[in-house]
Write a protein that holds these residues in place. Structure first.
Motif, PDB file in Angstrom:
ATOM      1  N   LEU A  56       0.837  -1.187   0.000  1.00  0.00           N
ATOM      2  CA  LEU A  56       0.000   0.000   0.000  1.00  0.00           C
ATOM      3  C   LEU A  56       0.879   1.246   0.000  1.00  0.00           C
ATOM      4  O   LEU A  56       2.051   1.195   0.375  1.00  0.00           O
ATOM      5  CB  LEU A  56      -0.907   0.037   1.240  1.00  0.00           C
ATOM      6  CG  LEU A  56      -1.981  -1.031   1.392  1.00  0.00           C
ATOM      7  CD1 LEU A  56      -2.806  -0.764   2.653  1.00  0.00           C
ATOM      8  CD2 LEU A  56      -2.887  -1.097   0.171  1.00  0.00           C
ATOM      9  N   ARG A  57       0.293   2.360  -0.399  1.00  0.00           N
ATOM     10  CA  ARG A  57       0.984   3.647  -0.312  1.00  0.00           C
ATOM     11  C   ARG A  57      -0.033   4.718   0.064  1.00  0.00           C
ATOM     12  O   ARG A  57      -1.235   4.587  -0.183  1.00  0.00           O
ATOM     13  CB  ARG A  57       1.647   4.009  -1.638  1.00  0.00           C
ATOM     14  CG  ARG A  57       0.679   4.186  -2.799  1.00  0.00           C
ATOM     15  CD  ARG A  57       1.358   4.758  -4.013  1.00  0.00           C
ATOM     16  NE  ARG A  57       0.455   4.782  -5.166  1.00  0.00           N
ATOM     17  CZ  ARG A  57       0.688   5.473  -6.276  1.00  0.00           C
ATOM     18  NH1 ARG A  57       1.785   6.197  -6.377  1.00  0.00           N
ATOM     19  NH2 ARG A  57      -0.169   5.434  -7.276  1.00  0.00           N
ATOM     20  N   GLU A  58       0.465   5.771   0.685  1.00  0.00           N
ATOM     21  CA  GLU A  58      -0.358   6.922   1.012  1.00  0.00           C
ATOM     22  C   GLU A  58      -0.299   7.922  -0.129  1.00  0.00           C
ATOM     23  O   GLU A  58       0.769   8.163  -0.706  1.00  0.00           O
ATOM     24  CB  GLU A  58       0.127   7.577   2.301  1.00  0.00           C
ATOM     25  CG  GLU A  58      -0.056   6.691   3.527  1.00  0.00           C
ATOM     26  CD  GLU A  58       0.431   7.367   4.792  1.00  0.00           C
ATOM     27  OE1 GLU A  58       1.352   8.220   4.700  1.00  0.00           O
ATOM     28  OE2 GLU A  58      -0.106   7.054   5.877  1.00  0.00           O
ATOM     29  N   LEU A  59      -1.450   8.499  -0.461  1.00  0.00           N
ATOM     30  CA  LEU A  59      -1.541   9.500  -1.519  1.00  0.00           C
ATOM     31  C   LEU A  59      -1.784  10.865  -0.894  1.00  0.00           C
ATOM     32  O   LEU A  59      -2.295  10.973   0.230  1.00  0.00           O
ATOM     33  CB  LEU A  59      -2.684   9.155  -2.477  1.00  0.00           C
ATOM     34  CG  LEU A  59      -2.618   7.790  -3.169  1.00  0.00           C
ATOM     35  CD1 LEU A  59      -3.845   7.606  -4.057  1.00  0.00           C
ATOM     36  CD2 LEU A  59      -1.347   7.649  -3.977  1.00  0.00           C
ATOM     37  N   PRO A  60      -1.471  11.928  -1.591  1.00  0.00           N
ATOM     38  CA  PRO A  60      -1.784  13.264  -1.076  1.00  0.00           C
ATOM     39  C   PRO A  60      -3.279  13.405  -0.859  1.00  0.00           C
ATOM     40  O   PRO A  60      -4.094  12.910  -1.636  1.00  0.00           O
ATOM     41  CB  PRO A  60      -1.287  14.190  -2.189  1.00  0.00           C
ATOM     42  CG  PRO A  60      -0.288  13.382  -2.947  1.00  0.00           C
ATOM     43  CD  PRO A  60      -0.757  11.964  -2.867  1.00  0.00           C
ATOM     44  N   ASP A  61      -3.662  14.109   0.216  1.00  0.00           N
ATOM     45  CA  ASP A  61      -5.061  14.330   0.526  1.00  0.00           C
ATOM     46  C   ASP A  61      -5.631  15.355  -0.455  1.00  0.00           C
ATOM     47  O   ASP A  61      -5.235  16.523  -0.440  1.00  0.00           O
ATOM     48  CB  ASP A  61      -5.207  14.836   1.956  1.00  0.00           C
ATOM     49  CG  ASP A  61      -6.652  15.061   2.352  1.00  0.00           C
ATOM     50  OD1 ASP A  61      -7.544  14.690   1.560  1.00  0.00           O
ATOM     51  OD2 ASP A  61      -6.887  15.606   3.440  1.00  0.00           O
ATOM     52  N   PRO A  62      -6.553  14.929  -1.353  1.00  0.00           N
ATOM     53  CA  PRO A  62      -7.041  15.859  -2.382  1.00  0.00           C
ATOM     54  C   PRO A  62      -7.898  16.977  -1.808  1.00  0.00           C
ATOM     55  O   PRO A  62      -8.034  18.034  -2.411  1.00  0.00           O
ATOM     56  CB  PRO A  62      -7.875  14.967  -3.299  1.00  0.00           C
ATOM     57  CG  PRO A  62      -8.317  13.836  -2.431  1.00  0.00           C
ATOM     58  CD  PRO A  62      -7.181  13.607  -1.460  1.00  0.00           C
ATOM     59  N   PRO A  74      -5.652   9.397   1.727  1.00  0.00           N
ATOM     60  CA  PRO A  74      -6.127   8.204   1.022  1.00  0.00           C
ATOM     61  C   PRO A  74      -5.030   7.139   0.920  1.00  0.00           C
ATOM     62  O   PRO A  74      -3.839   7.455   0.797  1.00  0.00           O
ATOM     63  CB  PRO A  74      -6.498   8.732  -0.366  1.00  0.00           C
ATOM     64  CG  PRO A  74      -6.493  10.216  -0.249  1.00  0.00           C
ATOM     65  CD  PRO A  74      -5.549  10.560   0.848  1.00  0.00           C
ATOM     66  N   LEU A  75      -5.449   5.898   0.965  1.00  0.00           N
ATOM     67  CA  LEU A  75      -4.565   4.754   0.745  1.00  0.00           C
ATOM     68  C   LEU A  75      -4.942   4.093  -0.571  1.00  0.00           C
ATOM     69  O   LEU A  75      -6.103   4.035  -0.941  1.00  0.00           O
ATOM     70  CB  LEU A  75      -4.699   3.737   1.876  1.00  0.00           C
ATOM     71  CG  LEU A  75      -4.330   4.182   3.284  1.00  0.00           C
ATOM     72  CD1 LEU A  75      -4.564   3.043   4.264  1.00  0.00           C
ATOM     73  CD2 LEU A  75      -2.888   4.639   3.345  1.00  0.00           C
ATOM     74  N   ASP A  76      -3.932   3.569  -1.252  1.00  0.00           N
ATOM     75  CA  ASP A  76      -4.186   2.814  -2.474  1.00  0.00           C
ATOM     76  C   ASP A  76      -3.132   1.738  -2.603  1.00  0.00           C
ATOM     77  O   ASP A  76      -2.105   1.733  -1.890  1.00  0.00           O
ATOM     78  CB  ASP A  76      -4.151   3.741  -3.691  1.00  0.00           C
ATOM     79  CG  ASP A  76      -4.921   3.154  -4.890  1.00  0.00           C
ATOM     80  OD1 ASP A  76      -5.444   2.032  -4.758  1.00  0.00           O
ATOM     81  OD2 ASP A  76      -4.991   3.823  -5.936  1.00  0.00           O
ATOM     82  N   LEU A  77      -3.376   0.785  -3.501  1.00  0.00           N
ATOM     83  CA  LEU A  77      -2.340  -0.193  -3.819  1.00  0.00           C
ATOM     84  C   LEU A  77      -1.124   0.537  -4.362  1.00  0.00           C
ATOM     85  O   LEU A  77      -1.248   1.546  -5.069  1.00  0.00           O
ATOM     86  CB  LEU A  77      -2.843  -1.193  -4.856  1.00  0.00           C
ATOM     87  CG  LEU A  77      -4.029  -2.066  -4.443  1.00  0.00           C
ATOM     88  CD1 LEU A  77      -4.380  -3.021  -5.572  1.00  0.00           C
ATOM     89  CD2 LEU A  77      -3.739  -2.840  -3.171  1.00  0.00           C
ATOM     90  N   HIS A  78       0.038   0.015  -4.033  1.00  0.00           N
ATOM     91  CA  HIS A  78       1.277   0.698  -4.464  1.00  0.00           C
ATOM     92  C   HIS A  78       1.560   0.321  -5.918  1.00  0.00           C
ATOM     93  O   HIS A  78       2.185  -0.690  -6.213  1.00  0.00           O
ATOM     94  CB  HIS A  78       2.438   0.287  -3.576  1.00  0.00           C
ATOM     95  CG  HIS A  78       3.612   1.221  -3.677  1.00  0.00           C
ATOM     96  ND1 HIS A  78       3.778   2.099  -4.723  1.00  0.00           N
ATOM     97  CD2 HIS A  78       4.671   1.424  -2.853  1.00  0.00           C
ATOM     98  CE1 HIS A  78       4.877   2.781  -4.543  1.00  0.00           C
ATOM     99  NE2 HIS A  78       5.445   2.394  -3.415  1.00  0.00           N
ATOM    100  N   THR A  79       1.069   1.159  -6.827  1.00  0.00           N
ATOM    101  CA  THR A  79       1.327   0.971  -8.256  1.00  0.00           C
ATOM    102  C   THR A  79       2.189   2.091  -8.813  1.00  0.00           C
ATOM    103  O   THR A  79       2.252   2.281 -10.019  1.00  0.00           O
ATOM    104  CB  THR A  79       0.005   0.897  -9.035  1.00  0.00           C
ATOM    105  OG1 THR A  79      -0.752   2.092  -8.795  1.00  0.00           O
ATOM    106  CG2 THR A  79      -0.820  -0.306  -8.603  1.00  0.00           C
ATOM    107  N   GLY A  80       2.843   2.839  -7.942  1.00  0.00           N
ATOM    108  CA  GLY A  80       3.634   3.978  -8.377  1.00  0.00           C
ATOM    109  C   GLY A  80       4.841   3.575  -9.189  1.00  0.00           C
ATOM    110  O   GLY A  80       5.388   2.475  -9.049  1.00  0.00           O
ATOM    111  N   ALA A  81       5.280   4.495 -10.050  1.00  0.00           N
ATOM    112  CA  ALA A  81       6.434   4.223 -10.910  1.00  0.00           C
ATOM    113  C   ALA A  81       7.712   4.063 -10.113  1.00  0.00           C
ATOM    114  O   ALA A  81       8.695   3.510 -10.606  1.00  0.00           O
ATOM    115  CB  ALA A  81       6.591   5.347 -11.936  1.00  0.00           C
TER     116      ALA A  81
END
Length: 406
Positions: A56-62, A74-81
């Motif tokens: 998982l990774r943390e994303l900036p709070d929109p 927000p949390l999402d699956l870690h699909t970052g480059a």
């Protein structure tokens, strides 16, 4: 090592959190408990571990901070480059193999075909490993850790042993595929039958109803089937479930090598279809992709032959529908994956013959479309990860080169 009850609960909780994020992410951590039925404290423990493990990774709070001033990150699956884990996929076919790189959402980011002239070459397993290694090096995953390799192919495959028990078209018997690939690549490798692999990919990434129950019918050079119930793909004793090559096709008189007529493999496989296309002088070589291209270019003979095959597949599908009555039936067959009209032919023939299915919408093509096999192969590795996210983390740590022994 025997698992304690707490370990099993922890694995189930981690899987529930990861599944919730897969289905609904990006999602605020505070919203996960109601999605997966866990307490906020349990979710907090599991998300911390999944963040640390790189899944998982943390994303900036929109929306910035809430009225109380607390961030809703927000949390999402870690699909970052950078840092997003990848799985390598290997689908071994009869005329060629396909290599792929797939992220945690099942997106195919890179793929390459490796054709070979002689599928029965004894050196083929080593050549496949060599070419796959070259593909992985040239793909330059860089800062993205490689989790390992998922391999899928037809025939009788034993995932627990990592062996191909029998694949007549390749001439393989008791082939130690997982061990050979792992030794050559220096990576963890899991193998499975491709019909089960596609079923697993549908359960993980595809139609929501597939998690209740599904039957998958694979029609290529090899004809296979698989079924799943409540999110689990059936293996069967010795992992031999799914051999439908000799399922009778009503109305077919095609001669089979088994001595009977009308068997599904002899009637509808790519091998049979390609040979018939050459016999009718529609294409110069026994290639189903060539036949599909000819139909797309407007050749009515090619279109007619593909529709004949689709109806044969539909009649066989009706038998499986009547036996299992699944929530969805997934059919992997090249022309219907590429063009909806051939899927409609399969649906029409199946619904006409079936005694339990009167809804053609229950018969679907794989959700990944033309990327079905590259994605499914990688899912052989990703499926166990989503079922037990903490399992690899207890034994391994993610490194820049992949999962290394901790």
């Amino acid at each position: 090592m025997t698992r304690m009850a707490g370990d099993r609960r922890g694995a189930a909780n981690a899987a529930a959190v990861l599944r919730a994020v897969l289905d609904h992410g990006p999602v605020a951590r505070s919203g996960i408990p109601q999605l997966c039925g866990l307490s906020p404290a349990a979710v907090s423990r599991q998300t911390t571990g999944l963040l640390r493990g790189g899944l998982l990774r943390e994303l900036p709070d929109p929306a910035g901070r809430t009225a109380s001033g607390r961030p809703r990150i927000p949390l999402d699956l870690h699909t970052g480059a950078v840092g997003g884990p990848l799985a390598a996929g290997l689908h071994i076919g009869v005329p060629s193999s396909t290599f792929s790189l797939v992220d945690l959402r099942g997106q195919v980011l890179a793929r390459r075909s490796f054709p070979y002239r002689d599928p029965r070459d004894p050196a083929l397993p080593g050549r496949i490993a060599e070419e796959l290694g070259r593909f992985l090096r040239e793909s330059a995953t860089g800062a993205r850790p490689l989790l390992g390799v998922g391999a899928a192919l037809g025939g009788w495959v034993r995932p627990d042993a990592g062996t191909v028990v029998r694949h007549p078209a390749l001439g393989w018997r008791q082939e130690p595929l997982a061990a050979g690939l792992s030794a050559a690549l220096g990576l963890p490798v899991r193998v499975d039958n491709h019909a089960r692999a596609v079923a697993g990919a549908e359960i993980l990434f595809g139609h929501p109803a597939a998690r209740r129950s599904l039957v998958h019918l694979f029609v290529g050079n090899v004809v296979d089937a698989a079924f799943g119930i409540e999110g689990t793909v059936h293996q069967g004793p010795g992992s031999a479930a799914g051999d439908v090559a000799h399922l009778p096709v009503p109305g077919s008189a095609a001669a089979c090598a088994c001595g009977r007529t009308g068997c599904l493999q002899a009637t509808a496989s790519d091998t049979a279809l390609g040979a018939e296309a050459v016999r009718r002088a529609i294409v110069p070589d026994p290639s189903v992709p060539l036949l599909v291209d000819a139909a797309a270019a407007g050749d009515p003979r090619a279109d007619g032959l593909l529709r004949e095959r689709a109806r044969d597949v539909g009649r066989a599908a009706a038998l499986l529908l009547d036996v299992f009555n699944p929530a969805v039936m997934v059919v992997t067959e090249l022309s219907s994956v590429l063009h909806e009209g051939y899927l409609d032919e399969i649906r029409g023939a199946a619904v006409t013959r079936s005694h339990v299915c009167d809804d053609p919408a229950r018969i679907i093509a794989p959700h990944a479309g033309p990327a079905v096999l590259p994605q499914a192969a990688a899912t052989v590795l990703l499926g166990p990860l989503f079922r037990d996210p903490a399992g690899p983390a207890r034994e391994c740590e993610i490194t820049s080169g992949g999962y290394g022994l901790g």
